[in-house]
Motif scaffolding. Structure first.
Motif, PDB file in Angstrom:
ATOM      1  N   GLY A   1       4.449  -6.919  12.372  1.00  0.00           N
ATOM      2  CA  GLY A   1       4.710  -7.355  10.999  1.00  0.00           C
ATOM      3  C   GLY A   1       3.469  -7.854  10.278  1.00  0.00           C
ATOM      4  N   PRO A   2       2.676  -8.738  10.877  1.00  0.00           N
ATOM      5  CA  PRO A   2       1.472  -9.226  10.188  1.00  0.00           C
ATOM      6  C   PRO A   2       0.487  -8.104   9.853  1.00  0.00           C
ATOM      7  CG  PRO A   2       2.060 -10.701  11.977  1.00  0.00           C
ATOM      8  CD  PRO A   2       2.952  -9.502  12.101  1.00  0.00           C
ATOM      9  N   HIS A   3       0.376  -7.110  10.731  1.00  0.00           N
ATOM     10  CA  HIS A   3      -0.505  -5.976  10.432  1.00  0.00           C
ATOM     11  C   HIS A   3       0.000  -5.206   9.220  1.00  0.00           C
ATOM     12  CE1 HIS A   3      -3.156  -6.386  13.837  1.00  0.00           C
ATOM     13  NE2 HIS A   3      -2.173  -6.299  14.716  1.00  0.00           N
ATOM     14  N   ALA A   4       1.296  -4.948   9.177  1.00  0.00           N
ATOM     15  CA  ALA A   4       1.875  -4.217   8.053  1.00  0.00           C
ATOM     16  C   ALA A   4       1.694  -4.988   6.749  1.00  0.00           C
ATOM     17  CB  ALA A   4       3.362  -3.953   8.309  1.00  0.00           C
TER      18      ALA A   4
ATOM     19  N   ILE B   1      -0.551  -3.680   3.550  1.00  0.00           N
ATOM     20  CA  ILE B   1       0.065  -3.535   2.220  1.00  0.00           C
ATOM     21  C   ILE B   1      -0.723  -4.323   1.186  1.00  0.00           C
ATOM     22  CG2 ILE B   1       2.093  -4.134   0.838  1.00  0.00           C
ATOM     23  CD1 ILE B   1       3.787  -3.405   3.328  1.00  0.00           C
ATOM     24  N   ARG B   2      -1.100  -5.529   1.544  1.00  0.00           N
ATOM     25  CA  ARG B   2      -1.889  -6.358   0.616  1.00  0.00           C
ATOM     26  C   ARG B   2      -3.250  -5.727   0.337  1.00  0.00           C
ATOM     27  NH1 ARG B   2      -1.225 -10.572   3.200  1.00  0.00           N
ATOM     28  NH2 ARG B   2      -3.175 -10.697   4.371  1.00  0.00           N
TER      29      ARG B   2
ATOM     30  N   LYS C   1      13.652   1.276  -0.722  1.00  0.00           N
ATOM     31  CA  LYS C   1      13.856  -0.159  -0.989  1.00  0.00           C
ATOM     32  C   LYS C   1      12.965  -0.679  -2.117  1.00  0.00           C
ATOM     33  CE  LYS C   1      14.931  -3.198   1.946  1.00  0.00           C
ATOM     34  NZ  LYS C   1      15.013  -4.202   3.043  1.00  0.00           N
ATOM     35  N   GLY C   2      12.204   0.211  -2.746  1.00  0.00           N
ATOM     36  CA  GLY C   2      11.400  -0.203  -3.878  1.00  0.00           C
ATOM     37  C   GLY C   2       9.908  -0.094  -3.654  1.00  0.00           C
ATOM     38  N   LYS C   3       9.500   0.504  -2.549  1.00  0.00           N
ATOM     39  CA  LYS C   3       8.085   0.738  -2.247  1.00  0.00           C
ATOM     40  C   LYS C   3       7.346  -0.580  -1.987  1.00  0.00           C
ATOM     41  CE  LYS C   3       8.177   4.871  -5.163  1.00  0.00           C
ATOM     42  NZ  LYS C   3       7.565   5.620  -6.290  1.00  0.00           N
ATOM     43  N   LYS C   4       6.062  -0.448  -1.632  1.00  0.00           N
ATOM     44  CA  LYS C   4       5.191  -1.598  -1.363  1.00  0.00           C
ATOM     45  C   LYS C   4       5.822  -2.522  -0.313  1.00  0.00           C
ATOM     46  CE  LYS C   4       2.268  -4.984  -3.758  1.00  0.00           C
ATOM     47  NZ  LYS C   4       1.999  -5.678  -5.040  1.00  0.00           N
ATOM     48  N   THR C   5       6.401  -1.902   0.726  1.00  0.00           N
ATOM     49  CA  THR C   5       7.016  -2.672   1.786  1.00  0.00           C
ATOM     50  C   THR C   5       6.964  -1.834   3.066  1.00  0.00           C
ATOM     51  OG1 THR C   5       8.974  -3.957   2.441  1.00  0.00           O
ATOM     52  CG2 THR C   5       9.376  -1.828   1.373  1.00  0.00           C
ATOM     53  N   TYR C   6       7.565  -2.369   4.154  1.00  0.00           N
ATOM     54  CA  TYR C   6       7.580  -1.613   5.408  1.00  0.00           C
ATOM     55  C   TYR C   6       8.951  -1.739   6.055  1.00  0.00           C
ATOM     56  CZ  TYR C   6       6.929  -6.185   7.742  1.00  0.00           C
ATOM     57  OH  TYR C   6       7.075  -7.490   8.184  1.00  0.00           O
TER      58      TYR C   6
END
Length: 315
Positions: free
Chosen positions: A251-254, A258-259, A307-312
């Motif tokens: 999760g932290p890598h994703a 993204i950021r 789900k709206g993009k810019k996520t994982y």
């Protein structure tokens, strides 16, 4: 982007070529221990050694911190050889004196191996326990041999690299999974959000610049992480993480990726470029079918987009 050791393991005939290079070098300095090394940001790795009982103690597979090596002093920028006929008389080597004594090295010539791209690969060196002279012709031949080796490396490198971004390509990904995959790990499938509009409205030249910048940011992020990045094609990328399978690890890598890939300058703000990621994991040797992993990660990516993009999302 520099060649990694696990990339070398996939090259055709690397062992044979390295041995031929050492044998050729030995023709010009037959009484010395001759070795090929590769450099990372922190270490020097001894790849191949040819020794006709010189008495020096350098072995294949050794890894030495750069701060404790003489080879780090080689002038890679100007591609000049480094020569020490009698290291015991060199005040500048005081910090590595004990290391040299233990390795039984007192004379040294090292020439840089630099890729046509300018990336540093490592060195071709000859050493001996006693003081020695190195004639100019032999040193020049060492330089030519090192250049020949860099051309071989570059040809192999091009087979496994994406021409636009310098990241690994699909061929490398599949060969890696066939021959080297760790027992467990994760595949991130990345797709850029808003990228199509860049090509449509600003042209493919601007699109290529965006892809190069994305690759640069991914490569910088992966520099100290056990894994690698691949450009599949277009604006699709794969990142492989070795040994990581749990959400609290991945999760932290994703989130960071993204950021890092969603912050752009004012000239690209109108496109709202970001990244969506699908994640698939494998946990043992029998669970690492790459085509299935990519399919699963792509499925998760589809749900992240929905789900709206810019996520994982995880598979």
């Amino acid at each position: 982007m520099a060649i990694t050791v696990h990339e070398l393991n996939l090259y055709s005939n690397f062992e044979e070529m390295a041995n031929d290079i050492l044998q050729l070098a030995n023709e010009f300095m037959p009484d010395k221990l001759i070795f090929l090394s590769a450099m990372t940001q922190t270490h020097q790795l001894i790849l191949k050694v040819l020794d006709d009982n010189s008495g020096s103690l350098i072995e294949e597979g050794m890894s030495v911190e750069l701060t404790g090596t003489v080879c780090r002093r080689v002038n890679f920028a100007q591609q000049r050889p480094l020569i020490y006929p009698d290291m015991s008389k060199e005040p500048c080597l005081e910090e590595v004196r004990d290391t040299l004594r233990e390795a039984r090295i007192n004379s040294y010539v090292g020439v840089p191996i630099v890729m046509p791209t300018g990336d540093v690969f490592g060195t071709l060196c000859a050493v001996h326990p006693e003081a020695a002279t190195f004639d100019e012709r032999s040193v020049r031949m060492f330089q030519r041999i090192a250049k020949m080796f860099s051309y071989y490396l570059d040809l192999e490198r091009m087979a496994f690299r994406d021409a636009l971004t310098g990241l690994y390509n699909r061929q490398y990904l599949f060969k890696y999974f066939d021959e080297q995959t760790p027992a467990s790990g994760a595949v991130f499938f990345l797709d850029l959000d808003g990228f199509k509009k860049v090509n449509d409205l600003r042209g493919h030249e601007m699109g290529d610049l965006v892809l190069k910048e994305v690759a640069h940011r991914i490569q910088a992020y992966m520099a100290n992480i056990d894994g690698f990045a691949v450009r599949l094609g277009g604006d699709e990328f794969i990142i492989h993480f070795s040994g990581l399978t749990e959400p609290d690890q991945l999760g932290p890598h994703a989130e960071t990726l993204i950021r890092e890939l969603s912050a752009w300058n004012i000239h690209l703000d109108e496109f709202r470029i970001s990244v969506s990621i699908g994640i698939a994991t494998y946990h043992d040797e029998g669970d690492k079918d790459l085509k299935l992993l990519i399919k699963n990660a792509d499925n998760a990516l589809y749900r992240a987009k929905a789900k709206g993009k810019k996520t994982y999302q995880y598979f």
